[in-house]
Design a protein around this motif. Sequence first.
Motif, PDB file in Angstrom:
ATOM      1  N   VAL A 240       4.113   1.711  -0.807  1.00  0.00           N
ATOM      2  CA  VAL A 240       4.938   1.944  -1.987  1.00  0.00           C
ATOM      3  C   VAL A 240       4.018   2.154  -3.186  1.00  0.00           C
ATOM      4  O   VAL A 240       3.275   1.257  -3.557  1.00  0.00           O
ATOM      5  CB  VAL A 240       5.851   0.729  -2.257  1.00  0.00           C
ATOM      6  CG1 VAL A 240       6.592   0.913  -3.569  1.00  0.00           C
ATOM      7  CG2 VAL A 240       6.815   0.547  -1.109  1.00  0.00           C
ATOM      8  N   GLY A 241       4.042   3.343  -3.742  1.00  0.00           N
ATOM      9  CA  GLY A 241       3.132   3.620  -4.855  1.00  0.00           C
ATOM     10  C   GLY A 241       3.693   4.719  -5.729  1.00  0.00           C
ATOM     11  O   GLY A 241       4.902   4.983  -5.724  1.00  0.00           O
ATOM     12  N   LEU A 242       2.798   5.354  -6.471  1.00  0.00           N
ATOM     13  CA  LEU A 242       3.245   6.409  -7.371  1.00  0.00           C
ATOM     14  C   LEU A 242       4.006   7.497  -6.623  1.00  0.00           C
ATOM     15  O   LEU A 242       4.924   8.101  -7.161  1.00  0.00           O
ATOM     16  CB  LEU A 242       2.039   7.024  -8.084  1.00  0.00           C
ATOM     17  CG  LEU A 242       1.245   6.053  -8.969  1.00  0.00           C
ATOM     18  CD1 LEU A 242      -0.051   6.690  -9.431  1.00  0.00           C
ATOM     19  CD2 LEU A 242       2.079   5.637 -10.162  1.00  0.00           C
ATOM     20  N   GLY A 243       3.616   7.735  -5.374  1.00  0.00           N
ATOM     21  CA  GLY A 243       4.278   8.772  -4.572  1.00  0.00           C
ATOM     22  C   GLY A 243       5.769   8.509  -4.411  1.00  0.00           C
ATOM     23  O   GLY A 243       6.588   9.432  -4.465  1.00  0.00           O
ATOM     24  N   ASN A 244       6.140   7.252  -4.227  1.00  0.00           N
ATOM     25  CA  ASN A 244       7.559   6.927  -4.061  1.00  0.00           C
ATOM     26  C   ASN A 244       8.324   7.169  -5.343  1.00  0.00           C
ATOM     27  O   ASN A 244       9.477   7.557  -5.337  1.00  0.00           O
ATOM     28  CB  ASN A 244       7.746   5.444  -3.719  1.00  0.00           C
ATOM     29  CG  ASN A 244       7.045   5.072  -2.443  1.00  0.00           C
ATOM     30  OD1 ASN A 244       5.843   5.290  -2.314  1.00  0.00           O
ATOM     31  ND2 ASN A 244       7.777   4.550  -1.504  1.00  0.00           N
TER      32      ASN A 244
ATOM     33  N   ILE B  20      -9.996   9.097  -3.685  1.00  0.00           N
ATOM     34  CA  ILE B  20      -8.702   8.888  -4.345  1.00  0.00           C
ATOM     35  C   ILE B  20      -8.804   7.768  -5.390  1.00  0.00           C
ATOM     36  O   ILE B  20      -8.237   7.850  -6.469  1.00  0.00           O
ATOM     37  CB  ILE B  20      -7.599   8.552  -3.318  1.00  0.00           C
ATOM     38  CG1 ILE B  20      -7.345   9.744  -2.396  1.00  0.00           C
ATOM     39  CG2 ILE B  20      -6.295   8.167  -4.026  1.00  0.00           C
ATOM     40  CD1 ILE B  20      -6.269   9.523  -1.360  1.00  0.00           C
TER      41      ILE B  20
ATOM     42  N   TYR C 136      -6.841   7.660  -8.968  1.00  0.00           N
ATOM     43  CA  TYR C 136      -5.652   6.807  -8.909  1.00  0.00           C
ATOM     44  C   TYR C 136      -5.747   5.747 -10.015  1.00  0.00           C
ATOM     45  O   TYR C 136      -4.760   5.403 -10.652  1.00  0.00           O
ATOM     46  CB  TYR C 136      -5.575   6.141  -7.530  1.00  0.00           C
ATOM     47  CG  TYR C 136      -4.178   5.771  -7.069  1.00  0.00           C
ATOM     48  CD1 TYR C 136      -3.329   6.724  -6.505  1.00  0.00           C
ATOM     49  CD2 TYR C 136      -3.702   4.471  -7.180  1.00  0.00           C
ATOM     50  CE1 TYR C 136      -2.057   6.389  -6.068  1.00  0.00           C
ATOM     51  CE2 TYR C 136      -2.425   4.130  -6.746  1.00  0.00           C
ATOM     52  CZ  TYR C 136      -1.614   5.098  -6.183  1.00  0.00           C
ATOM     53  OH  TYR C 136      -0.355   4.773  -5.757  1.00  0.00           O
TER      54      TYR C 136
ATOM     55  N   SER D 139       2.917   9.022   1.388  1.00  0.00           N
ATOM     56  CA  SER D 139       3.690   7.840   1.041  1.00  0.00           C
ATOM     57  C   SER D 139       3.411   6.670   1.986  1.00  0.00           C
ATOM     58  O   SER D 139       3.436   5.521   1.575  1.00  0.00           O
ATOM     59  CB  SER D 139       5.172   8.180   1.044  1.00  0.00           C
ATOM     60  OG  SER D 139       5.891   7.128   0.470  1.00  0.00           O
ATOM     61  N   LEU D 140       3.160   6.965   3.250  1.00  0.00           N
ATOM     62  CA  LEU D 140       2.885   5.859   4.173  1.00  0.00           C
ATOM     63  C   LEU D 140       1.401   5.477   4.172  1.00  0.00           C
ATOM     64  O   LEU D 140       0.957   4.690   4.997  1.00  0.00           O
ATOM     65  CB  LEU D 140       3.346   6.205   5.586  1.00  0.00           C
ATOM     66  CG  LEU D 140       4.871   6.285   5.802  1.00  0.00           C
ATOM     67  CD1 LEU D 140       5.193   6.720   7.222  1.00  0.00           C
ATOM     68  CD2 LEU D 140       5.558   4.956   5.502  1.00  0.00           C
ATOM     69  N   SER D 141       0.629   6.037   3.252  1.00  0.00           N
ATOM     70  CA  SER D 141      -0.812   5.745   3.161  1.00  0.00           C
ATOM     71  C   SER D 141      -1.540   5.998   4.479  1.00  0.00           C
ATOM     72  O   SER D 141      -2.362   5.195   4.909  1.00  0.00           O
ATOM     73  CB  SER D 141      -1.074   4.288   2.758  1.00  0.00           C
ATOM     74  OG  SER D 141      -0.496   3.983   1.540  1.00  0.00           O
TER      75      SER D 141
ATOM     76  N   SER E  11      -5.179  -1.688  -1.671  1.00  0.00           N
ATOM     77  CA  SER E  11      -5.389  -1.306  -0.266  1.00  0.00           C
ATOM     78  C   SER E  11      -6.486  -0.257  -0.126  1.00  0.00           C
ATOM     79  O   SER E  11      -7.287  -0.289   0.802  1.00  0.00           O
ATOM     80  CB  SER E  11      -4.086  -0.803   0.353  1.00  0.00           C
ATOM     81  OG  SER E  11      -3.735   0.459  -0.176  1.00  0.00           O
ATOM     82  N   LEU E  12      -6.521   0.663  -1.080  1.00  0.00           N
ATOM     83  CA  LEU E  12      -7.575   1.691  -1.039  1.00  0.00           C
ATOM     84  C   LEU E  12      -8.942   1.043  -1.214  1.00  0.00           C
ATOM     85  O   LEU E  12      -9.903   1.365  -0.516  1.00  0.00           O
ATOM     86  CB  LEU E  12      -7.401   2.652  -2.216  1.00  0.00           C
ATOM     87  CG  LEU E  12      -6.465   3.820  -2.082  1.00  0.00           C
ATOM     88  CD1 LEU E  12      -6.318   4.494  -3.437  1.00  0.00           C
ATOM     89  CD2 LEU E  12      -7.008   4.819  -1.077  1.00  0.00           C
TER      90      LEU E  12
ATOM     91  N   SER F  37      -1.157  -0.469  -4.249  1.00  0.00           N
ATOM     92  CA  SER F  37      -1.741   0.656  -3.503  1.00  0.00           C
ATOM     93  C   SER F  37      -3.247   0.727  -3.732  1.00  0.00           C
ATOM     94  O   SER F  37      -4.017   0.949  -2.792  1.00  0.00           O
ATOM     95  CB  SER F  37      -1.109   1.982  -3.929  1.00  0.00           C
ATOM     96  OG  SER F  37       0.238   2.015  -3.557  1.00  0.00           O
TER      97      SER F  37
ATOM     98  N   SER G 109       0.823  -1.194   0.000  1.00  0.00           N
ATOM     99  CA  SER G 109       0.000   0.000   0.000  1.00  0.00           C
ATOM    100  C   SER G 109       0.864   1.254   0.000  1.00  0.00           C
ATOM    101  O   SER G 109       0.640   2.195  -0.756  1.00  0.00           O
ATOM    102  CB  SER G 109      -0.897  -0.001   1.235  1.00  0.00           C
ATOM    103  OG  SER G 109      -1.530   1.239   1.345  1.00  0.00           O
TER     104      SER G 109
ATOM    105  N   MET H 209      -6.158   7.442   5.582  1.00  0.00           N
ATOM    106  CA  MET H 209      -7.227   7.096   4.646  1.00  0.00           C
ATOM    107  C   MET H 209      -7.838   5.764   5.015  1.00  0.00           C
ATOM    108  O   MET H 209      -8.405   5.064   4.163  1.00  0.00           O
ATOM    109  CB  MET H 209      -6.780   7.128   3.201  1.00  0.00           C
ATOM    110  CG  MET H 209      -5.350   6.800   2.970  1.00  0.00           C
ATOM    111  SD  MET H 209      -4.906   7.358   1.317  1.00  0.00           S
ATOM    112  CE  MET H 209      -3.215   7.774   1.521  1.00  0.00           C
TER     113      MET H 209
HETATM  114  N1  PHE Z   1       1.207   5.508  -0.522  1.00  0.00           N
HETATM  115  C1  PHE Z   1       0.997   5.575  -1.909  1.00  0.00           C
HETATM  116  C2  PHE Z   1       2.165   6.189  -2.628  1.00  0.00           C
HETATM  117  O1  PHE Z   1       3.184   6.471  -2.098  1.00  0.00           O
HETATM  118  C3  PHE Z   1      -0.121   6.434  -2.278  1.00  0.00           C
HETATM  119  C4  PHE Z   1      -1.419   5.987  -1.925  1.00  0.00           C
HETATM  120  C5  PHE Z   1      -2.341   6.902  -1.921  1.00  0.00           C
HETATM  121  C6  PHE Z   1      -1.726   4.704  -1.611  1.00  0.00           C
HETATM  122  C7  PHE Z   1      -3.555   6.569  -1.606  1.00  0.00           C
HETATM  123  C8  PHE Z   1      -2.933   4.365  -1.293  1.00  0.00           C
HETATM  124  C9  PHE Z   1      -3.822   5.299  -1.272  1.00  0.00           C
HETATM  125  O2  PHE Z   1       2.048   6.401  -3.805  1.00  0.00           O
END
Ligand code: PHE
Length: 446
Positions: free
Chosen positions: A22-26, A97, A101, A220-222, A320-321, A317, A20, A225
């Motif tokens: 590790v996603g686009l944010g990383n 989101i 997303y 980044s750590l989700s 998990s959402l 990710s 969850s 939400m």
């Molecule tokens: N944590 C995810 C990231 O770093 C982003 C994310 C957003 C994940 C919303 C789940 C929900 O990209």
Amino acid sequence: MNERSEFSNKIGFVLAAAGSAVGLGNIWRFPYLAAKYGGGLFVLIYIFFVLTFGFTIMMTEIVLGRKTRLSPIGAYKAINKKYSFIGIIAVVVAGLILPYYSVIGGWVIKYFVTFITGGYISATNDNFFIDFISSPVEPIIWQIIFVLMTAIVVLRGVKDGIEKANKVLMPTLIILTLGVGIYSMSLPGAIEGLKYYLIPDFSRFSIEGVLAALGQMFYSLSLSMGIMITYGSYLKQNDDIEKSVRQIEIFDSGIAILAGFMIVPAVFAFSGGNEQALSAGPGLMFITLPKVFHSMGLSTIVGSAFFLLVLLAAVTSAISLMEAVVSSLCDKYKIARNKAVALTTVFMIVMGVPSSLGNGIWSNFKILNLNFLDLMDFITNAVLMPIGALLTCIFIGFVVGTKVISDEVKLSSDFKKEKMFNIMIKYIAPIFIIAILLSSILSTFG
Ligand code: PHE
């Protein structure tokens, strides 16, 4: 009533939570922010926040889940009836989101398919990206494919779906990230980029950079939400929560830093050290990087590997959402998982349409001067997430007391950082969260 599903062991839980996080944010935000705000200096500030704030909020969420064995709305309600609205805010954030997303997830699939079928030359064309995202139908089809991939995993439940998928996808993601990273660092001119990325430049210290690090850490750590509450509700009573949180943090920060090794040297080598090339967001990932991959040869392999790893990061990710929403529907309305998945899938597809069309035929439709996708992003990340986090701190710190948390932690292990936790949640975190809230609102409208 059915017994609640559980992850089979701590590793299953940690991999899912890391999936969850590790996603686009990383991948597309962290390297850019680090390069912008002083390289190694930003990385240090970021890690400090992860170990203090991130630790505090993530502990709280996982504990609330495990203690109540409920998803967010029920979890807050079980602790204090009047406060279920904090859980509602969290689920609303997840629900808002999810659709956009998925739109971006769809773009990633399109790029992966383009690269692996050898069509990367067209992807390096300046208008390829804009033409693609502004077309009315094609992005929606890819978005639907992304939604269905996510939904299939969630439909299969916690153990057979979420846990199994993450156990395969997360190790694959690490291997791909290391592979692309090593390749990128071997390019001529890469060392300059690496220096720019990692050597702390104290002259670039700014309050803005500090707040950016904090905001990035939440996303980044989700956090905030409902995700960690939901996953926490599937954690076994005897699994060590504090250790799990540490492992998730290492995973998430590790991949963020490695993403910089993949992207910064390659972009630097390609652009002859031009910092502007490292812009954030879609431009970097979908316009600059395809050109970089093309210029360095092996584009079919490296480009496909890169977009595949981004896709894995995005899918885990999104899973998990979606699970946060699905499990809330199941708990609150007592409906079966397959019904909740069906409802959420339809919602994601329908709500994704305006996010997608906002880049094209509906681009004149703006609220607060933002198109639909950016508006959803603003409402969730800049407004609702900090508000939810602030309310959680006040709720635990002052309404119910931190003992609720420490008692639950101590069921399975010592609580080593209990003192720090208490001070953070009551005093320090709320002040900083108010600062992020103000700064993100001001920077959008300032
Ligand atoms: N944590 C995810 C990231 O770093 C982003 C994310 C957003 C994940 C919303 C789940 C929900 O990209």
